[in-house]
Design an enzyme around this catalytic site. Structure first.
Site, PDB file in Angstrom:
ATOM      1  N   CYS A  72      36.427  31.351  45.465  1.00  0.00           N
ATOM      2  CA  CYS A  72      37.343  31.983  44.510  1.00  0.00           C
ATOM      3  C   CYS A  72      38.637  32.466  45.142  1.00  0.00           C
ATOM      4  CB  CYS A  72      36.652  33.123  43.757  1.00  0.00           C
ATOM      5  SG  CYS A  72      36.256  34.574  44.766  1.00  0.00           S
ATOM      6  N   HIS A 111      34.961  38.864  43.705  1.00  0.00           N
ATOM      7  CA  HIS A 111      35.386  37.710  42.907  1.00  0.00           C
ATOM      8  C   HIS A 111      36.810  37.907  42.416  1.00  0.00           C
ATOM      9  CE1 HIS A 111      35.160  34.092  40.646  1.00  0.00           C
ATOM     10  NE2 HIS A 111      35.369  34.696  39.494  1.00  0.00           N
ATOM     11  N   ASP A 126      39.677  31.208  35.203  1.00  0.00           N
ATOM     12  CA  ASP A 126      38.862  31.242  36.412  1.00  0.00           C
ATOM     13  C   ASP A 126      38.516  29.811  36.784  1.00  0.00           C
ATOM     14  OD1 ASP A 126      36.984  31.674  38.414  1.00  0.00           O
ATOM     15  OD2 ASP A 126      35.848  33.179  37.308  1.00  0.00           O
TER      16      ASP A 126
END
Length: 277
Positions: A72, A111, A126
């Site tokens: 991420c 995250h 995302d």
């Protein structure tokens, strides 16, 4: 630290664009769908306990020129820069991963995702959440189920923070909890440092890989390669040795596997642990 991409044309070409798309919701949907299919989630660096730089020059080199993916702090960091350069009102936010654990847990903020506001409506985008990455932007202020090209998702508001759920096998499972606190580069650096170096990081010494496709997801979780097709049972197979893993990384995930003297040994240790579990 530069906050602008230097090779945005190549980035867009990898996503199938000859020219920059307009900063609209339709474009964002298409960018997110294409990104999760083109750039795999992968943790080869943390398997090998290598540094994971997240400055944009390093990310462009790794993802655009070295044929790699990332996690991420790499994928969403670069996607955020792309959105900003395309003219989106976008900024980074962070969350705590709950997937596979209790919903009332308070793990570290590990995250990174993106908050995008379009015509006054807030969305989360995302492209870096592994095997359950949302493949479309999700409206933040809407608690109804939201369709994506893959599973439905929904966002629940809870006392100033938000809980993302995905519908998996008929159940609404918690993915991560997040809030809208402003983040700057040092926040990304600290979170990335924890994920890539802390002894309790779930990624350290492990290999997780994921990529989406039309109606399917592919995942590698330590020793098991799986194809998950919408509406069908998942097909899994255990990989026998390091050579089989490297072949799957190349052929199924499109990763240009790096030449590293410890890679085969690290993969064999990983497979041995998986077999013993």
């Amino acid at each position: 630290m530069t906050s602008r991409l230097q090779d945005i044309d190549l980035y867009l070409q990898r996503l199938g664009y000859e020219r920059a798309p307009p900063p609209t919701l339709d474009s964002l949907r298409e960018l997110q769908r294409r990104h999760t299919a083109e750039f795999p989630f992968e943790t080869l660096a943390t398997l090998l306990r290598m540094p994971v730089p997240i400055d944009l020059a390093s990310l462009e080199r790794k993802l655009l020129h070295e044929g790699r993916g990332g996690y991420c702090y790499e994928l969403n960091r670069m996607f955020l820069a792309l959105l900003q350069q395309l003219g989106y009102d976008a900024r980074g936010i962070t969350g705590r991963v709950l997937m596979g654990g209790p919903e009332d847990a308070l793990p570290a903020r590990t995250h990174l995702l993106v908050l995008v506001t379009i015509d006054g409506v807030r969305h989360i985008a995302d492209v870096g959440f592994g095997g359950m990455v949302p493949t479309a932007p999700l409206r933040l202020d809407d608690e109804d189920a939201q369709a994506t090209p893959h599973e439905p998702y929904r966002i629940e508001s809870r006392d100033g923070h938000y809980l993302l759920r995905a519908q998996v096998a008929g159940e609404w499972r918690a993915m991560y909890v997040f809030d809208l606190q402003s983040q700057v580069e040092i926040d990304y650096e600290v979170g990335n440092w924890y994920v890539s170096t802390h002894p309790e990081s779930p990624f350290l010494g492990q290999l997780f890989v994921a990529r989406t496709g039309p109606g399917l997801r592919k995942t590698f979780n330590n020793g098991s390669f799986a194809v998950h097709r919408l509406g069908e049972d998942s097909v899994r197979r255990q990989l026998a040795d390091a050579g089989a893993v490297i072949e799957v990384l190349r052929s199924e995930f499109g990763i240009r596997v790096p030449e590293h003297p410890q890679l085969h040994a690290a993969l064999e240790r990983l497979l041995a642990r998986s077999a013993a579990a």
